[in-house]
Design a protein around this motif. Structure first.
Motif, PDB file in Angstrom:
ATOM      1  N   VAL A 130       3.250   4.107  -2.117  1.00 18.87           N
ATOM      2  CA  VAL A 130       1.903   4.662  -2.034  1.00 18.87           C
ATOM      3  C   VAL A 130       0.966   3.469  -1.956  1.00 18.87           C
ATOM      4  O   VAL A 130       0.704   2.827  -2.969  1.00 18.87           O
ATOM      5  CB  VAL A 130       1.562   5.554  -3.244  1.00 18.87           C
ATOM      6  N   THR A 131       0.483   3.176  -0.777  1.00 20.21           N
ATOM      7  CA  THR A 131      -0.220   1.905  -0.571  1.00 20.21           C
ATOM      8  C   THR A 131      -1.731   2.055  -0.463  1.00 20.21           C
ATOM      9  O   THR A 131      -2.425   1.065  -0.239  1.00 20.21           O
ATOM     10  CB  THR A 131       0.304   1.213   0.697  1.00 20.21           C
ATOM     11  N   GLU A 132      -2.240   3.267  -0.625  1.00 20.46           N
ATOM     12  CA  GLU A 132      -3.693   3.450  -0.634  1.00 20.46           C
ATOM     13  C   GLU A 132      -4.063   4.304  -1.848  1.00 20.46           C
ATOM     14  O   GLU A 132      -3.749   3.977  -2.964  1.00 20.46           O
ATOM     15  CB  GLU A 132      -4.169   4.088   0.683  1.00 20.46           C
ATOM     16  N   GLN A 133      -4.741   5.426  -1.582  1.00 21.32           N
ATOM     17  CA  GLN A 133      -5.119   6.356  -2.643  1.00 21.32           C
ATOM     18  C   GLN A 133      -4.180   7.556  -2.617  1.00 21.32           C
ATOM     19  O   GLN A 133      -3.155   7.545  -1.932  1.00 21.32           O
ATOM     20  CB  GLN A 133      -6.575   6.800  -2.443  1.00 21.32           C
ATOM     21  N   PHE A 134      -4.557   8.599  -3.344  1.00 15.30           N
ATOM     22  CA  PHE A 134      -3.816   9.853  -3.259  1.00 15.30           C
ATOM     23  C   PHE A 134      -4.006  10.468  -1.876  1.00 15.30           C
ATOM     24  O   PHE A 134      -4.918  10.117  -1.140  1.00 15.30           O
ATOM     25  CB  PHE A 134      -4.332  10.855  -4.293  1.00 15.30           C
ATOM     26  N   ALA A 155      -1.875  -4.217  -3.025  1.00 14.99           N
ATOM     27  CA  ALA A 155      -1.127  -5.006  -2.053  1.00 14.99           C
ATOM     28  C   ALA A 155      -0.497  -4.066  -1.025  1.00 14.99           C
ATOM     29  O   ALA A 155      -0.315  -2.878  -1.284  1.00 14.99           O
ATOM     30  CB  ALA A 155      -0.047  -5.816  -2.764  1.00 14.99           C
ATOM     31  N   HIS A 156      -0.176  -4.602   0.139  1.00 14.53           N
ATOM     32  CA  HIS A 156       0.386  -3.767   1.191  1.00 14.53           C
ATOM     33  C   HIS A 156       1.801  -4.188   1.522  1.00 14.53           C
ATOM     34  O   HIS A 156       2.193  -5.340   1.331  1.00 14.53           O
ATOM     35  CB  HIS A 156      -0.474  -3.837   2.459  1.00 14.53           C
ATOM     36  N   ILE A 157       2.562  -3.253   2.027  1.00 11.92           N
ATOM     37  CA  ILE A 157       3.875  -3.548   2.591  1.00 11.92           C
ATOM     38  C   ILE A 157       3.652  -4.214   3.938  1.00 11.92           C
ATOM     39  O   ILE A 157       2.859  -3.735   4.750  1.00 11.92           O
ATOM     40  CB  ILE A 157       4.692  -2.256   2.735  1.00 11.92           C
ATOM     41  N   THR A 158       4.314  -5.319   4.196  1.00  9.16           N
ATOM     42  CA  THR A 158       4.077  -6.068   5.429  1.00  9.16           C
ATOM     43  C   THR A 158       4.745  -5.382   6.613  1.00  9.16           C
ATOM     44  O   THR A 158       5.654  -4.552   6.458  1.00  9.16           O
ATOM     45  CB  THR A 158       4.613  -7.495   5.307  1.00  9.16           C
ATOM     46  N   ASP A 182       1.632   7.401   4.004  1.00  7.99           N
ATOM     47  CA  ASP A 182       2.614   6.319   4.080  1.00  7.99           C
ATOM     48  C   ASP A 182       3.848   6.737   4.869  1.00  7.99           C
ATOM     49  O   ASP A 182       4.444   5.917   5.574  1.00  7.99           O
ATOM     50  CB  ASP A 182       3.003   5.862   2.674  1.00  7.99           C
ATOM     51  N   ILE A 183       4.240   8.000   4.755  1.00  7.40           N
ATOM     52  CA  ILE A 183       5.386   8.482   5.532  1.00  7.40           C
ATOM     53  C   ILE A 183       5.111   8.321   7.020  1.00  7.40           C
ATOM     54  O   ILE A 183       5.962   7.857   7.786  1.00  7.40           O
ATOM     55  CB  ILE A 183       5.676   9.957   5.199  1.00  7.40           C
TER      56      ILE A 183
END
Length: 374
Positions: A130-134, A155-158, A182-183
């Motif tokens: 989960v790289t942002e909000q809900f 932080a983000h997944i590269t 994210d999916i």
């Protein structure tokens, strides 16, 4: 009223676009869903008259092995903060951890419960990304109506990590652990391993989903991925009491095994004897990713601790599994602070209780975005 052709054209475009939404949705590729079985029966809430809702293995504990009662958050030179336990960074010295085996896992903490794991044989596995909000509309409500959980940008997944991802595992369907945005970013070129009854919450689009019960396993390359119990609950309702999906999907943790080395991710969980059960089934665990936050909540009191670990509960759980090293998670500058005093109060308490309990299991503390190879 004077006729305005531009208004009519705009109105017709809106009607046309709305009419296409169901058509476009129906054109989306269906998901491929595989449901695994287990030799161990999953517990349902049959004693309460339900036959479709999952239940924890154990009842709520009547008491806990250890509870910090006072002076639980002493200051330490190992954590530097901008204000009182807020906007902090761990600056202490992490221990040199020499785990058995020559092949190592790479563990990068994105924040909250999200990890990027690279195995000794180079399988990249994302945990609860989960790289942002809900998801919308919850994020919109919290941002615009106030009174809710909204975090700083984590932080983000590269792009390289995303391109290398061979599997994504989810612990449960709560918004802070499962995000549809994210999916869509991760895409369809990977396996999605989930608890039972989880696939209905995925968007259509050709995703490859494997639903798993407790104590089942699935191979990702040379890595065996086990789904194990947690002491928690599940729901993903938007409007309470209008729609109710309480405990209709399973919840749990994950154990990644490769070359004789094991990495355990607890998922959201309270303390119970399920940790001892996991140790009995799989033996000593090398690396334990264990939550330490979201336990303090004045409104819900003991119920909140029932389904979340305090820092001292986390230390007890690690002892139950004979962990080689603990990597805590849940705190942080990009945390939602759900039930926590501050962004880093849980980490202050963990360091304090490690000394109080004379815990011999080393802690390896990461700041969000950092990586360790163990």
């Amino acid at each position: 009223m004077k006729y305005n052709k531009n208004i009519e054209v705009t109105y017709m475009k809106k009607i046309l676009s709305l009419s296409l939404i169901p058509l476009l949705a129906s054109c989306a590729a269906p998901n491929n869903v595989e449901k695994l079985s287990s030799q161990i029966d999953i517990k349902y809430k049959k004693t309460e008259g339900y036959t479709h809702q999952f239940a924890n293995t154990y009842k709520r504990p009547e008491s806990y092995p250890h509870t910090c009662e006072q002076d639980c958050y002493p200051k330490t030179k190992d954590i530097q903060c901008e204000t009182d336990m807020e906007q902090c960074r761990f600056v202490g010295q992490n221990p040199l951890v020499d785990l058995p085996g020559s092949n190592d896992f790479s563990v990068r903490w994105i924040g909250h419960a999200s990890f990027v794991i690279t195995t000794p044989t180079n399988e990249t596995i994302l945990i609860d990304p989960v790289t942002e909000q809900f998801d919308w509309p919850i994020d919109w409500a919290f941002a615009n109506l106030g009174g809710g959980f909204y975090r700083d940008t984590p932080a983000h997944i590269t792009d390289d990590e995303l391109a290398a991802t061979q599997a994504v595992v989810y612990s449960h369907i709560h918004y802070d652990h499962f995000n549809k945005a994210d999916i869509e970013t991760i895409g369809t070129n990977t396996k999605y391993l989930t608890p039972l009854n989880f696939a209905n919450y995925f968007p259509d689009g050709g995703y490859d989903i494997v639903e798993m019960p407790w104590y089942s396993d699935y191979s990702v390359g040379d890595t065996k991925v086990h789904f194990v119990p947690a002491h928690h609950f599940s729901n993903r309702i938007v409007v309470p009491f209008i729609t109710n999906d309480d405990d209709e999907t399973l919840w749990g943790g994950w154990l990644l095994e490769n070359g004789g080395k094991k990495v355990f991710f607890a998922g959201d969980t309270g303390y119970s004897n399920h940790f001892k059960d996991i140790h009995k089934a799989y033996g000593d665990i090398d690396v334990c990713l264990i939550p330490i936050a979201s336990y303090h909540h004045e409104e819900y009191g003991n119920w909140y601790r029932n389904v979340h670990l305090t820092p001292e509960d986390a230390l007890t759980a690690a002892k139950d599994m004979n962990c080689g090293v603990i990597i805590p998670w849940g705190y942080g500058n990009a945390s939602w602070k759900m039930g926590d005093h501050t962004s880093h109060s849980a980490l202050f308490r963990l360091l304090h209780m490690q000394k109080q309990l004379n815990s011999q299991i080393p802690l390896y503390i990461l700041n969000e975005g950092e990586k360790v190879i163990l």
